[in-house]
Write a protein that holds these residues in place. Structure first.
Motif, PDB file in Angstrom:
ATOM      1  N   SER A  16       0.705  -1.138  -0.081  1.00 28.42           N
ATOM      2  CA  SER A  16       0.078  -0.019   0.026  1.00 28.42           C
ATOM      3  C   SER A  16       0.925   1.331   0.118  1.00 28.42           C
ATOM      4  CB  SER A  16      -0.862   0.041   1.383  1.00 28.42           C
ATOM      5  OG  SER A  16      -0.138   0.144   2.260  1.00 28.42           O
ATOM      6  N   ALA A  17       2.240   1.077   0.206  1.00 29.06           N
ATOM      7  CA  ALA A  17       3.047   2.387   0.300  1.00 29.06           C
ATOM      8  C   ALA A  17       4.321   1.972  -0.376  1.00 29.06           C
ATOM      9  CB  ALA A  17       3.132   2.758   1.836  1.00 29.06           C
ATOM     10  N   ARG A  18       5.307   1.284   0.263  1.00 35.66           N
ATOM     11  CA  ARG A  18       6.718   1.428  -0.031  1.00 35.66           C
ATOM     12  C   ARG A  18       6.825   0.555  -1.416  1.00 35.66           C
ATOM     13  NH1 ARG A  18       8.213  -1.608   5.327  1.00 35.66           N
ATOM     14  NH2 ARG A  18       6.171  -2.313   4.859  1.00 35.66           N
ATOM     15  N   SER A  19       6.165  -0.430  -1.680  1.00 32.66           N
ATOM     16  CA  SER A  19       6.307  -1.265  -3.073  1.00 32.66           C
ATOM     17  C   SER A  19       5.821  -0.439  -4.052  1.00 32.66           C
ATOM     18  CB  SER A  19       5.889  -2.654  -2.831  1.00 32.66           C
ATOM     19  OG  SER A  19       4.590  -2.861  -2.131  1.00 32.66           O
ATOM     20  N   ILE A  20       4.490   0.236  -3.869  1.00 29.80           N
ATOM     21  CA  ILE A  20       3.948   1.017  -4.712  1.00 29.80           C
ATOM     22  C   ILE A  20       4.721   2.309  -5.105  1.00 29.80           C
ATOM     23  CG2 ILE A  20       1.701   2.571  -5.307  1.00 29.80           C
ATOM     24  CD1 ILE A  20       0.876  -0.418  -5.309  1.00 29.80           C
ATOM     25  N   ILE A  21       5.353   2.876  -4.195  1.00 29.67           N
ATOM     26  CA  ILE A  21       6.308   4.014  -4.545  1.00 29.67           C
ATOM     27  C   ILE A  21       7.708   3.560  -5.323  1.00 29.67           C
ATOM     28  CG2 ILE A  21       7.730   5.721  -3.390  1.00 29.67           C
ATOM     29  CD1 ILE A  21       5.704   5.935  -0.999  1.00 29.67           C
ATOM     30  N   ALA A  22       8.231   2.417  -4.817  1.00 25.91           N
ATOM     31  CA  ALA A  22       9.177   1.855  -5.646  1.00 25.91           C
ATOM     32  C   ALA A  22       8.778   1.559  -7.168  1.00 25.91           C
ATOM     33  CB  ALA A  22       9.880   0.657  -5.095  1.00 25.91           C
ATOM     34  N   GLU A  23       7.561   0.788  -7.323  1.00 31.33           N
ATOM     35  CA  GLU A  23       7.129   0.544  -8.556  1.00 31.33           C
ATOM     36  C   GLU A  23       7.127   1.715  -9.624  1.00 31.33           C
ATOM     37  OE1 GLU A  23       3.294  -1.553 -10.756  1.00 31.33           O
ATOM     38  OE2 GLU A  23       3.247  -1.405  -8.628  1.00 31.33           O
ATOM     39  N   ALA A  24       6.329   2.858  -8.789  1.00 32.39           N
ATOM     40  CA  ALA A  24       6.208   4.063  -9.648  1.00 32.39           C
ATOM     41  C   ALA A  24       7.538   4.594 -10.170  1.00 32.39           C
ATOM     42  CB  ALA A  24       5.247   5.073  -8.936  1.00 32.39           C
ATOM     43  N   ILE A  25       8.488   4.763  -9.146  1.00 32.70           N
ATOM     44  CA  ILE A  25       9.798   5.487  -9.305  1.00 32.70           C
ATOM     45  C   ILE A  25      10.620   4.494 -10.428  1.00 32.70           C
ATOM     46  CG2 ILE A  25      12.027   5.738  -8.726  1.00 32.70           C
ATOM     47  CD1 ILE A  25      10.595   6.215  -5.697  1.00 32.70           C
ATOM     48  N   LEU A  26      10.428   3.304 -10.388  1.00 26.08           N
ATOM     49  CA  LEU A  26      11.535   2.367 -11.437  1.00 26.08           C
ATOM     50  C   LEU A  26      10.864   2.836 -12.424  1.00 26.08           C
ATOM     51  CD1 LEU A  26      13.811   1.020 -12.108  1.00 26.08           C
ATOM     52  CD2 LEU A  26      12.554  -1.081 -11.389  1.00 26.08           C
ATOM     53  N   ASN A  27       9.483   2.836 -12.771  1.00 26.85           N
ATOM     54  CA  ASN A  27       8.797   2.512 -14.068  1.00 26.85           C
ATOM     55  C   ASN A  27       9.019   4.081 -14.776  1.00 26.85           C
ATOM     56  OD1 ASN A  27       7.949   0.062 -14.534  1.00 26.85           O
ATOM     57  ND2 ASN A  27       5.982   0.522 -13.379  1.00 26.85           N
ATOM     58  N   ARG A  28       9.266   5.072 -13.945  1.00 26.41           N
ATOM     59  CA  ARG A  28       9.572   6.539 -14.472  1.00 26.41           C
ATOM     60  C   ARG A  28      11.202   6.461 -14.884  1.00 26.41           C
ATOM     61  NH1 ARG A  28       8.439  12.267 -11.741  1.00 26.41           N
ATOM     62  NH2 ARG A  28       6.298  11.975 -12.849  1.00 26.41           N
ATOM     63  N   GLU A  29      11.914   6.079 -13.934  1.00 28.58           N
ATOM     64  CA  GLU A  29      13.258   6.327 -13.992  1.00 28.58           C
ATOM     65  C   GLU A  29      14.121   5.414 -14.750  1.00 28.58           C
ATOM     66  OE1 GLU A  29      14.357   9.363 -13.000  1.00 28.58           O
ATOM     67  OE2 GLU A  29      12.467   9.932 -12.187  1.00 28.58           O
ATOM     68  N   GLY A  30      13.384   4.285 -14.829  1.00 26.31           N
ATOM     69  CA  GLY A  30      14.144   3.107 -15.345  1.00 26.31           C
ATOM     70  C   GLY A  30      14.119   3.325 -17.079  1.00 26.31           C
ATOM     71  N   MET A  31      13.569   4.307 -17.645  1.00 32.47           N
ATOM     72  CA  MET A  31      13.785   4.737 -18.840  1.00 32.47           C
ATOM     73  C   MET A  31      13.643   3.688 -19.998  1.00 32.47           C
ATOM     74  SD  MET A  31      16.806   7.518 -18.600  1.00 32.47           S
ATOM     75  CE  MET A  31      17.892   6.684 -17.330  1.00 32.47           C
ATOM     76  N   GLY A  32      12.454   2.825 -19.709  1.00 35.42           N
ATOM     77  CA  GLY A  32      12.374   1.802 -20.849  1.00 35.42           C
ATOM     78  C   GLY A  32      13.189   0.531 -20.421  1.00 35.42           C
ATOM     79  N   ARG A  33      14.371   0.541 -19.918  1.00 36.46           N
ATOM     80  CA  ARG A  33      14.874  -0.808 -19.687  1.00 36.46           C
ATOM     81  C   ARG A  33      14.557  -1.474 -18.466  1.00 36.46           C
ATOM     82  NH1 ARG A  33      19.777   1.629 -17.283  1.00 36.46           N
ATOM     83  NH2 ARG A  33      20.455  -0.517 -16.851  1.00 36.46           N
ATOM     84  N   PHE A  34      13.621  -0.869 -17.842  1.00 32.44           N
ATOM     85  CA  PHE A  34      12.810  -1.819 -16.601  1.00 32.44           C
ATOM     86  C   PHE A  34      11.205  -1.780 -16.598  1.00 32.44           C
ATOM     87  CE2 PHE A  34      16.975  -0.174 -15.327  1.00 32.44           C
ATOM     88  CZ  PHE A  34      17.441  -1.331 -14.735  1.00 32.44           C
ATOM     89  N   LYS A  35      10.741  -2.810 -16.265  1.00 31.12           N
ATOM     90  CA  LYS A  35       9.194  -2.867 -16.204  1.00 31.12           C
ATOM     91  C   LYS A  35       9.162  -3.175 -14.628  1.00 31.12           C
ATOM     92  CE  LYS A  35       4.632  -3.039 -16.579  1.00 31.12           C
ATOM     93  NZ  LYS A  35       4.366  -1.914 -15.880  1.00 31.12           N
ATOM     94  N   ALA A  36       8.571  -2.350 -13.620  1.00 32.31           N
ATOM     95  CA  ALA A  36       8.411  -2.636 -12.315  1.00 32.31           C
ATOM     96  C   ALA A  36       7.019  -3.279 -12.025  1.00 32.31           C
ATOM     97  CB  ALA A  36       9.027  -1.535 -11.460  1.00 32.31           C
ATOM     98  N   TYR A  37       7.036  -3.753 -11.100  1.00 30.29           N
ATOM     99  CA  TYR A  37       5.627  -4.494 -10.561  1.00 30.29           C
ATOM    100  C   TYR A  37       6.097  -4.388  -8.872  1.00 30.29           C
ATOM    101  CZ  TYR A  37       5.554  -6.582 -15.112  1.00 30.29           C
ATOM    102  OH  TYR A  37       5.473  -6.787 -16.472  1.00 30.29           O
ATOM    103  N   SER A  38       4.601  -4.435  -8.295  1.00 32.32           N
ATOM    104  CA  SER A  38       4.867  -4.308  -6.893  1.00 32.32           C
ATOM    105  C   SER A  38       3.497  -5.657  -6.446  1.00 32.32           C
ATOM    106  CB  SER A  38       4.614  -3.178  -6.379  1.00 32.32           C
ATOM    107  OG  SER A  38       3.235  -2.738  -6.393  1.00 32.32           O
ATOM    108  N   ALA A  39       3.819  -6.016  -5.134  1.00 30.41           N
ATOM    109  CA  ALA A  39       2.922  -6.857  -4.635  1.00 30.41           C
ATOM    110  C   ALA A  39       3.300  -6.974  -3.144  1.00 30.41           C
ATOM    111  CB  ALA A  39       2.745  -8.058  -4.873  1.00 30.41           C
ATOM    112  N   GLY A  40       2.262  -7.590  -2.330  1.00 26.12           N
ATOM    113  CA  GLY A  40       2.498  -7.737  -0.953  1.00 26.12           C
ATOM    114  C   GLY A  40       2.076  -9.321  -0.555  1.00 26.12           C
ATOM    115  N   SER A  41       2.845  -9.615   0.603  1.00 26.45           N
ATOM    116  CA  SER A  41       2.191 -10.970   1.230  1.00 26.45           C
ATOM    117  C   SER A  41       0.908 -10.985   1.673  1.00 26.45           C
ATOM    118  CB  SER A  41       3.370 -11.486   2.096  1.00 26.45           C
ATOM    119  OG  SER A  41       3.632 -10.409   3.107  1.00 26.45           O
TER     120      SER A  41
END
Length: 174
Positions: A16-41
Protein backbone atom coordinates in the motif's frame (compact mmCIF):
# COMPACT_ATOMS: atom_id res chain seq x y z
CA UNK A 1 19.93 -11.87 -17.92
CA UNK A 2 20.27 -10.72 -21.49
CA UNK A 3 16.81 -9.19 -21.69
CA UNK A 4 16.27 -5.82 -23.32
CA UNK A 5 13.78 -4.99 -20.57
CA UNK A 6 14.32 -6.25 -17.04
CA UNK A 7 11.26 -7.21 -14.97
CA UNK A 8 11.53 -6.08 -11.35
CA UNK A 9 9.17 -6.98 -8.51
CA UNK A 10 9.08 -4.97 -5.29
CA UNK A 11 7.63 -6.92 -2.38
CA UNK A 12 6.46 -5.82 1.03
CA UNK A 13 3.77 -6.85 3.43
CA UNK A 14 0.78 -4.64 2.63
CA UNK A 15 1.54 -3.34 -0.90
CA UNK A 16 0.00 0.00 0.00
CA UNK A 17 3.01 2.31 0.28
CA UNK A 18 6.69 1.29 -0.08
CA UNK A 19 6.39 -1.21 -2.91
CA UNK A 20 3.91 0.99 -4.80
CA UNK A 21 6.27 3.97 -4.49
CA UNK A 22 9.20 1.86 -5.71
CA UNK A 23 7.17 0.59 -8.66
CA UNK A 24 6.26 4.13 -9.69
CA UNK A 25 9.84 5.39 -9.38
CA UNK A 26 11.41 2.56 -11.36
CA UNK A 27 8.81 2.70 -14.12
CA UNK A 28 9.60 6.40 -14.57
CA UNK A 29 13.34 6.43 -13.91
CA UNK A 30 14.07 3.11 -15.61
CA UNK A 31 13.81 4.82 -19.00
CA UNK A 32 12.29 1.81 -20.74
CA UNK A 33 15.03 -0.57 -19.54
CA UNK A 34 12.90 -1.84 -16.65
CA UNK A 35 9.30 -2.85 -16.07
CA UNK A 36 8.47 -2.63 -12.39
CA UNK A 37 5.72 -4.41 -10.49
CA UNK A 38 4.75 -4.52 -6.83
CA UNK A 39 2.90 -6.89 -4.55
CA UNK A 40 2.41 -7.82 -0.92
CA UNK A 41 2.36 -10.98 1.15
CA UNK A 42 -0.72 -9.67 3.00
CA UNK A 43 -2.06 -6.89 0.76
CA UNK A 44 -4.23 -4.16 2.19
CA UNK A 45 -7.65 -3.41 0.78
CA UNK A 46 -6.35 -0.30 -0.99
CA UNK A 47 -3.28 1.79 -1.63
CA UNK A 48 -2.65 4.21 1.24
CA UNK A 49 -4.11 7.64 0.34
CA UNK A 50 -0.85 9.40 1.35
CA UNK A 51 0.99 7.23 -1.19
CA UNK A 52 -1.33 8.39 -3.93
CA UNK A 53 -1.19 12.03 -2.77
CA UNK A 54 2.62 11.98 -2.77
CA UNK A 55 2.94 10.37 -6.19
CA UNK A 56 0.22 12.56 -7.72
CA UNK A 57 1.94 15.65 -6.30
CA UNK A 58 5.17 14.58 -8.01
CA UNK A 59 3.34 14.07 -11.33
CA UNK A 60 3.57 10.28 -11.32
CA UNK A 61 0.93 8.28 -13.14
CA UNK A 62 -0.95 6.41 -10.40
CA UNK A 63 -3.46 4.63 -12.62
CA UNK A 64 -1.48 1.39 -12.10
CA UNK A 65 -1.69 1.59 -8.30
CA UNK A 66 -3.64 -1.15 -6.59
CA UNK A 67 -2.83 -3.33 -3.63
CA UNK A 68 -2.36 -6.93 -4.78
CA UNK A 69 -1.06 -10.27 -3.60
CA UNK A 70 2.32 -11.55 -4.69
CA UNK A 71 0.46 -14.71 -5.77
CA UNK A 72 -0.55 -12.83 -8.95
CA UNK A 73 3.08 -13.12 -10.01
CA UNK A 74 3.30 -16.86 -9.45
CA UNK A 75 0.72 -17.72 -12.12
CA UNK A 76 1.97 -19.51 -15.25
CA UNK A 77 1.22 -16.49 -17.46
CA UNK A 78 2.85 -13.97 -15.10
CA UNK A 79 5.96 -12.12 -16.26
CA UNK A 80 9.24 -13.79 -15.35
CA UNK A 81 11.13 -11.64 -12.86
CA UNK A 82 14.77 -10.74 -13.35
CA UNK A 83 15.00 -8.96 -9.99
CA UNK A 84 12.99 -9.16 -6.77
CA UNK A 85 13.56 -6.62 -3.99
CA UNK A 86 11.94 -6.78 -0.59
CA UNK A 87 11.35 -3.35 0.93
CA UNK A 88 9.82 -4.40 4.26
CA UNK A 89 11.49 -3.37 7.50
CA UNK A 90 13.06 -6.38 9.21
CA UNK A 91 14.43 -4.01 11.86
CA UNK A 92 10.83 -3.48 12.98
CA UNK A 93 10.30 -7.27 13.13
CA UNK A 94 8.21 -7.12 9.97
CA UNK A 95 8.08 -10.42 8.08
CA UNK A 96 9.35 -10.15 4.51
CA UNK A 97 7.96 -12.43 1.83
CA UNK A 98 10.34 -14.86 0.14
CA UNK A 99 10.26 -15.16 -3.65
CA UNK A 100 10.67 -18.58 -5.25
CA UNK A 101 12.81 -19.17 -8.30
CA UNK A 102 16.13 -17.75 -9.38
CA UNK A 103 15.84 -14.01 -9.99
CA UNK A 104 18.53 -11.75 -8.58
CA UNK A 105 17.20 -10.55 -5.25
CA UNK A 106 18.12 -8.28 -2.37
CA UNK A 107 16.59 -6.77 0.72
CA UNK A 108 16.20 -2.98 0.55
CA UNK A 109 14.38 -2.48 3.85
CA UNK A 110 12.64 0.82 4.46
CA UNK A 111 10.50 1.77 7.48
CA UNK A 112 6.78 1.53 6.75
CA UNK A 113 5.44 5.07 6.39
CA UNK A 114 1.90 3.77 6.91
CA UNK A 115 2.94 2.82 10.45
CA UNK A 116 4.15 6.34 11.28
CA UNK A 117 2.39 7.92 14.22
CA UNK A 118 1.87 11.56 15.01
CA UNK A 119 0.16 14.49 13.38
CA UNK A 120 -0.65 14.56 9.69
CA UNK A 121 2.46 16.56 8.76
CA UNK A 122 4.72 14.03 10.50
CA UNK A 123 2.98 11.07 8.83
CA UNK A 124 3.22 12.70 5.39
CA UNK A 125 6.91 13.38 6.04
CA UNK A 126 7.37 9.65 6.61
CA UNK A 127 6.01 9.02 3.08
CA UNK A 128 8.35 11.67 1.65
CA UNK A 129 11.30 10.04 3.44
CA UNK A 130 10.31 6.66 2.02
CA UNK A 131 10.18 8.15 -1.46
CA UNK A 132 13.61 9.75 -1.00
CA UNK A 133 15.22 6.53 0.25
CA UNK A 134 13.74 4.39 -2.52
CA UNK A 135 14.50 6.99 -5.17
CA UNK A 136 18.17 7.04 -4.08
CA UNK A 137 18.44 3.26 -4.18
CA UNK A 138 16.65 2.93 -7.49
CA UNK A 139 18.86 5.64 -9.00
CA UNK A 140 21.95 3.66 -8.03
CA UNK A 141 20.38 0.45 -9.34
CA UNK A 142 19.48 1.94 -12.73
CA UNK A 143 23.03 3.25 -13.06
CA UNK A 144 24.60 -0.20 -12.74
CA UNK A 145 26.11 -1.61 -15.95
CA UNK A 146 23.92 -4.72 -15.72
CA UNK A 147 25.06 -6.35 -18.94
CA UNK A 148 28.74 -6.15 -18.01
CA UNK A 149 28.52 -7.44 -14.41
CA UNK A 150 28.87 -11.11 -13.55
CA UNK A 151 26.28 -12.58 -11.16
CA UNK A 152 28.47 -12.38 -8.06
CA UNK A 153 29.45 -8.76 -8.69
CA UNK A 154 25.85 -7.82 -9.42
CA UNK A 155 24.62 -9.52 -6.24
CA UNK A 156 27.25 -7.64 -4.22
CA UNK A 157 26.09 -4.33 -5.69
CA UNK A 158 22.42 -5.14 -5.02
CA UNK A 159 23.16 -6.05 -1.41
CA UNK A 160 25.21 -2.87 -0.92
CA UNK A 161 22.35 -0.74 -2.23
CA UNK A 162 20.08 -2.27 0.41
CA UNK A 163 22.60 -1.53 3.15
CA UNK A 164 22.75 2.19 2.38
CA UNK A 165 22.10 4.14 5.54
CA UNK A 166 20.13 6.89 3.93
CA UNK A 167 17.65 7.52 6.70
CA UNK A 168 17.27 11.24 7.32
CA UNK A 169 18.17 12.41 10.79
CA UNK A 170 16.69 15.86 11.42
CA UNK A 171 19.30 16.54 14.12
CA UNK A 172 22.20 16.14 11.68
CA UNK A 173 23.10 18.52 8.83
CA UNK A 174 22.37 17.23 5.36
Amino acid sequence: MAADIYNVLFLCTGNSARSIIAEAILNREGMGRFKAYSAGSHPKDAVHPYTLDLLDGLNFDTSFARSKSWEEFTAPDAPVMDFVFTVCDQAAAEACPVWPGQPMSAHWGVPDPAAAEGNEAFRRLAFSDTFRMLNNRISIFTSLPLSSLDSLSLQKHLDEIGQKTDHANPSEPA
